[in-house]
Scaffold this motif. Structure first.
Motif, PDB file in Angstrom:
ATOM      1  N   CYS A 247       0.095   3.085   3.763  1.00 31.58           N
ATOM      2  CA  CYS A 247       0.461   2.527   5.056  1.00 31.58           C
ATOM      3  C   CYS A 247       1.496   1.405   4.951  1.00 31.58           C
ATOM      4  CB  CYS A 247      -0.787   2.017   5.786  1.00 31.58           C
ATOM      5  SG  CYS A 247      -1.505   0.540   5.035  1.00 31.58           S
TER       6      CYS A 247
ATOM      7  N   SER B 285      -6.079  -2.661   4.976  1.00 35.40           N
ATOM      8  CA  SER B 285      -5.755  -2.048   6.253  1.00 35.40           C
ATOM      9  C   SER B 285      -6.283  -0.616   6.383  1.00 35.40           C
ATOM     10  CB  SER B 285      -4.245  -2.092   6.442  1.00 35.40           C
ATOM     11  OG  SER B 285      -3.874  -1.403   7.602  1.00 35.40           O
ATOM     12  N   CYS B 286      -5.975   0.226   5.384  1.00 33.07           N
ATOM     13  CA  CYS B 286      -6.382   1.627   5.504  1.00 33.07           C
ATOM     14  C   CYS B 286      -7.438   2.034   4.479  1.00 33.07           C
ATOM     15  CB  CYS B 286      -5.169   2.549   5.373  1.00 33.07           C
ATOM     16  SG  CYS B 286      -4.515   2.624   3.694  1.00 33.07           S
TER      17      CYS B 286
ATOM     18  N   CYS C  65       0.834  -1.195   0.000  1.00 38.15           N
ATOM     19  CA  CYS C  65       0.000   0.000   0.000  1.00 38.15           C
ATOM     20  C   CYS C  65       0.873   1.251   0.000  1.00 38.15           C
ATOM     21  CB  CYS C  65      -0.881  -0.015   1.246  1.00 38.15           C
ATOM     22  SG  CYS C  65      -1.839   1.483   1.462  1.00 38.15           S
TER      23      CYS C  65
ATOM     24  N   CYS D 168      -6.688  -1.165  -0.184  1.00 38.34           N
ATOM     25  CA  CYS D 168      -5.905  -1.699   0.912  1.00 38.34           C
ATOM     26  C   CYS D 168      -6.821  -2.251   2.008  1.00 38.34           C
ATOM     27  CB  CYS D 168      -5.026  -0.587   1.479  1.00 38.34           C
ATOM     28  SG  CYS D 168      -4.113  -1.089   2.942  1.00 38.34           S
TER      29      CYS D 168
HETATM   30 ZN   LIG Z   1      -2.950   0.928   3.414  1.00 34.26          ZN
END
Ligand SMILES: [Zn+2]
Length: 111
Positions: free
Chosen positions: A86, A99-100, A83, A97
């Motif tokens: 992040c 995660s983010c 990503c 992503c």
């Molecule tokens: Zn990310």
């Protein structure tokens, strides 16, 4: 006639058959009525649909076409993309992503 591969999933056999036919390679499917055997056949590879080339001399070219198609699919699902925001790594077929939620930059093969 030479066998290229066999697979319980007829969809895959049919997919490669049309791919090879589109390259001008004559093919033949053995055991194409395997779906009528259902459950039992899934553990008996000798009953699975098998994709064959009609002419032995087409075998190498057919394998090449299958390998190229396989590696394209594998690249899409196995390559990890990190990503840009992040730095978490994501599977190559993700567009966002995990995660983010940021947009992942597409890095096509050969770039
Ligand atoms: Zn990310």
């Amino acid at each position: 006639m030479k066998e290229l591969f066999r697979e319980f999933d007829f969809t895959k056999v049919g997919f490669y058959q049309s791919l090879l036919e589109s390259q001008g390679i004559e093919t033949f499917i053995k055991n194409r009525d395997v779906s009528s055997l259902a459950g039992e056949a899934s553990i008996m590879p000798e009953l699975w649909p098998a994709l064959c080339v009609v002419k032995d001399e087409d075998f190498d070219r057919a394998m090449q076409v299958i390998r190229e198609s396989n590696s394209q699919n594998a690249v899409l699902s196995q390559v990890e993309v990190s990503c840009p925001s992040c730095k978490e790594s994501n599977p190559g077929n993700f567009e966002m992503c995990w995660s983010c939620g940021g947009t992942l930059v597409e890095t096509g093969p050969g770039e």
